[in-house]
Design an enzyme around this catalytic site. Structure first.
Site, PDB file in Angstrom:
ATOM      1  N   ASN A 397      -1.145  17.458  18.222  1.00 26.58           N
ATOM      2  CA  ASN A 397      -1.454  17.423  19.643  1.00 26.58           C
ATOM      3  C   ASN A 397      -0.793  16.230  20.330  1.00 26.58           C
ATOM      4  O   ASN A 397       0.196  16.364  21.030  1.00 26.58           O
ATOM      5  CB  ASN A 397      -2.971  17.398  19.851  1.00 26.58           C
ATOM      6  CG  ASN A 397      -3.370  17.824  21.245  1.00 26.58           C
ATOM      7  OD1 ASN A 397      -2.611  17.683  22.195  1.00 26.58           O
ATOM      8  ND2 ASN A 397      -4.573  18.342  21.385  1.00 26.58           N
ATOM      9  N   ASP A 398      -1.337  15.039  20.097  1.00 23.79           N
ATOM     10  CA  ASP A 398      -0.838  13.850  20.790  1.00 23.79           C
ATOM     11  C   ASP A 398       0.646  13.611  20.536  1.00 23.79           C
ATOM     12  O   ASP A 398       1.368  13.145  21.416  1.00 23.79           O
ATOM     13  CB  ASP A 398      -1.626  12.607  20.353  1.00 23.79           C
ATOM     14  CG  ASP A 398      -3.100  12.709  20.731  1.00 23.79           C
ATOM     15  OD1 ASP A 398      -3.396  13.281  21.784  1.00 23.79           O
ATOM     16  OD2 ASP A 398      -3.943  12.206  19.957  1.00 23.79           O
TER      17      ASP A 398
END
Length: 469
Positions: A397-398
C-alpha cells in the site's frame, strides 16, 4: 578446561564465522549458508565460554546447561509455530531480550564475586564502571523500546505517532540526567545510582519509540537491532569477553548501516528517526484526508484479472504485507509459473521497507521458491514500470502510493515508491479501500488504469490461477 590463549583463538574463529554469516545474509542466494555460519559460530562461542568457566563448579555448570536447555526449547518451539506475519513482532521481542540480558549481565558484574560489588570505593576500575553503565543504559533503552515496537507491530498499541507535549525537552533532560548518573556511578560505585541509570534508560526507551509512526517501523526494527549489538559489545568489554565484543560490534555496526540505508530509501532523516521522530516529520496527518471527494474505483474479479494478465507480455508483481497476512506467496508463485509457461515475462519488485521489517518480502518469496534472479530492488525495477503491461500489486500500500510524490503534507511525502502507476494496467489486490500502516489513503486506487481486486489475497490469487488454467 581451556586456557586463555585457546579460548581467545576460538572466540576469534567464531568472530570470523559471524562475519561470514553477515556476508551470506546480504543475498537471498547465500542466506542459508550465512545462517549456517552464524549457528556454527555461536555454538563455538557458547561451548568456549562454558569450558573456559568450568572453575565455577560442577553445579553452576549444570544450572547454566539447564537454562540453555529451557531457552533453546522455547526457541525451537517458537521457530516452528510462529507465523510469517508475526515475524517482525518476534524480532522485536528478540531485541528486547538481548537488551534485558545486557542489563542483567552488567548487574551481575556489579554484584558478583571476585571484587565486584563489594561496596568498597573504587573496587572496580573506572573504565569498567563506564563500560558497565553504558551497557546497562543501552540495554535498558533497547528493552523498553523493543517492547513498544512489539506492541505497535502486534496491534496492541496504535501505530500512529504518540506525541507527548515538550517531548524533545523531556528527552534532552533525561539524556543529561543519564550522563550525570553515569558520571556519579563511576565516581562513587553506588549501587542505587546504577539502578537509577537503568530506570532513566527504561524511560528513554519508551519515549524514543512512541513518537515513531507506522511508516518508519521497519527502520525502528533495524535501529533496535543496532542498539542490542552495542549493548552486547559494552558488556563484552566489562567481562573481557572477546566473542561478545566482536559480535556486538558486528551487529551494532551492521544494524546502523541498514538503518541508514533504509532511511535513505524512505527519504527520512537518520538522526530524526533515532531521536524519536525529532522534528515531527512523520507525525503530521495528510492534509484533507477524508475530505477529498474521490471518483469511484474500478472493481474487477479473478476472471477479469486473468484476462488482463493473459493479454500481457510483461508483468511486474509487487508484494506487500497483505500477501504475508494471507500467506499468498505460494499461490502467487503458482500464478507466475503459469504466466511464464505461456511466454509472459514475470518479475518481482521489492521496496526496501515493504512489510514490517527489513527483508520481509524477500524471505516470503524465498519460502515459496521464487527464483532469485526474478526479484529486483526498487532502483533496478522502477525504470521498467513504464514498459510493463501489468503491475500486479498484492497487499502493498504505502510503498506504491503516488501521494509520496504529490502531497507535501503527507506523512510519506518524499519517500521513494515503486512506480506502479506508470504500468499500462494496475491490478491491486486488497481487502478494501482502507489506508496503509502509515495511515494514508492510496491515490492509486482511484487511477483510471487501476482495477481493484477486493478480497483475501490468497483466495483471489487462487481464483486467478483457476481462471488461467
Amino acid at each position: 578446561m581451556l586456557n586463555g590463549n585457546i579460548a581467545a583463538l576460538l572466540y576469534l574463529t567464531s568472530g570470523v564465522l559471524f562475519i561470514l554469516a553477515l556476508r551470506g545474509l546480504s543475498s537471498p542466494e547465500t542466506a542459508r549458508q550465512g545462517n549456517r555460519f552464524g549457528v556454527i559460530g555461536m555454538a563455538i562461542a557458547g561451548a568456549t565460554t562454558l569450558l573456559y568457566q568450568l572453575p565455577w563448579g560442577f553445579f553452576s555448570f549444570l544450572w547454566v546447561l539447564l537454562a540453555m536447555g529451557i531457552g533453546g526449547s522455547i526457541g525451537v518451539w517458537r521457530a516452528r509455530t510462529i507465523q510469517m506475519t508475526a515475524m517482525p513482532q518476534l524480532v522485536a521481542l528478540f531485541h528486547a531480550l538481548v537488551g534485558l540480558a545486557a542489563v542483567f549481565v552488567a548487574a551481575s558484574a556489579l554484584y558478583g564475586p571476585q571484587g565486584f560489588g563489594l561496596g568498597l570505593p573504587n573496587s572496580i576500575h573506572s573504565t569498567t564502571l563506564f563500560e558497565m553503565s553504558l551497557g546497562a543504559a543501552i540495554g535498558a533503552i533497547t528493552f523498553t523500546g523493543s517492547v513498544i515496537a512489539f506492541l505497535k507491530l502486534d496491534g496492541r498499541m496504535s501505530g500512529n505517532p504518540i506525541l507527548l507535549p515538550n517531548r524533545h525537552a523531556i528527552n534532552i533532560g533525561l539524556g543529561i540526567l543519564l550522563a550525570i548518573f553515569i558520571f556519579a556511578f563511576i565516581a562513587t560505585e553506588a549501587h542505587f545510582v546504577f539502578w537509577l541509570i537503568v530506570l532513566v534508560s527504561f524511560a528513554l526507551g519508551v519515549l524514543l519509540i512512541v513518537p515513531i509512526g507506522g511508516a518508519d517501523m521497519p527502520v525502528v526494527i533495524s535501529m533496535l537491532n543496532s542498539y542490542s549489538g552495542w549493548a552486547a559489545a559494552a558488556v563484552g568489554f566489562t567481562l573481557s569477553n572477546l566473542a561478545l565484543i566482536i559480535t556486538g560490534a558486528l551487529v551494532g555496526s551492521s544494524g546502523a548501516i541498514l538503518s541508514y540505508v533504509m532511511c535513505k530509501g524512505m527519504n527520512r532523516s537518520f538522526i530524526s528517526v533515532i531521536l524519536g521522530g525529532f522534528g515531527g516529520e512523520v507525525a503530521a496527518p495528510a492534509a484533507g484526508e477524508g475530505d477529498v471527494e474521490r471518483p469511484p474505483v474500478k472493481q474487477g474479479s479473478a476472471e477479469d484479472a486473468a484476462k488482463i494478465l493473459l493479454a500481457a507480455k510483461r508483468v511486474i508483481v509487487v508484494p506487500g504485507y497483505g500477501m504475508a497476512v494471507a500467506q499468498a506467496q505460494h499461490a502467487l508463485r503458482e500464478m507466475a509459473d503459469i504466466l511464464k509457461s505461456k511466454g509472459i515475462d514475470v518479475k518481482y519488485a521489492i521496496h526496501p521497507v515493504a512489510g514490517r521489517m527489513p527483508g520481509h518480502m524477500n524471505v516470503l518469496l524465498a519460502e515459496a521458491n521464487v527464483p532469485y534472479d526474478e526479484v529486483f530492488e526498487l532502483e533496478d525495477i522502477n525504470p521498467e514500470f513504464p514498459g510493463a503491461d501489468v503491475a500486479f500489486v498484492i497487499g502493498a500500500n504505502d510503498v506504491t502510493n503516488p501521494a509520496a510524490k504529490t502531497d507535501s503534507s503527507s506523512p510519506i511525502y518524499g519517500m521513494p515508491i515503486l512506480d506502479v502507476e506508470y504500468a499500462k494496467d494496475v491490478l491491486f489486490v486488497k481487502r478494501g479501500l482502507g489506508s496503509g500502516y502509515a495511515g494514508v489513503e492510496n491515490e492509486l486506487f482511484f487511477r483510471n488504469n487501476t482495477t481493484m481486486l477486493f478480497g483475501d489475497a490468497k483466495k483471489m490469487v487462487d481464483g486467478i490461477v483457476k481462471a488461467l488454467g
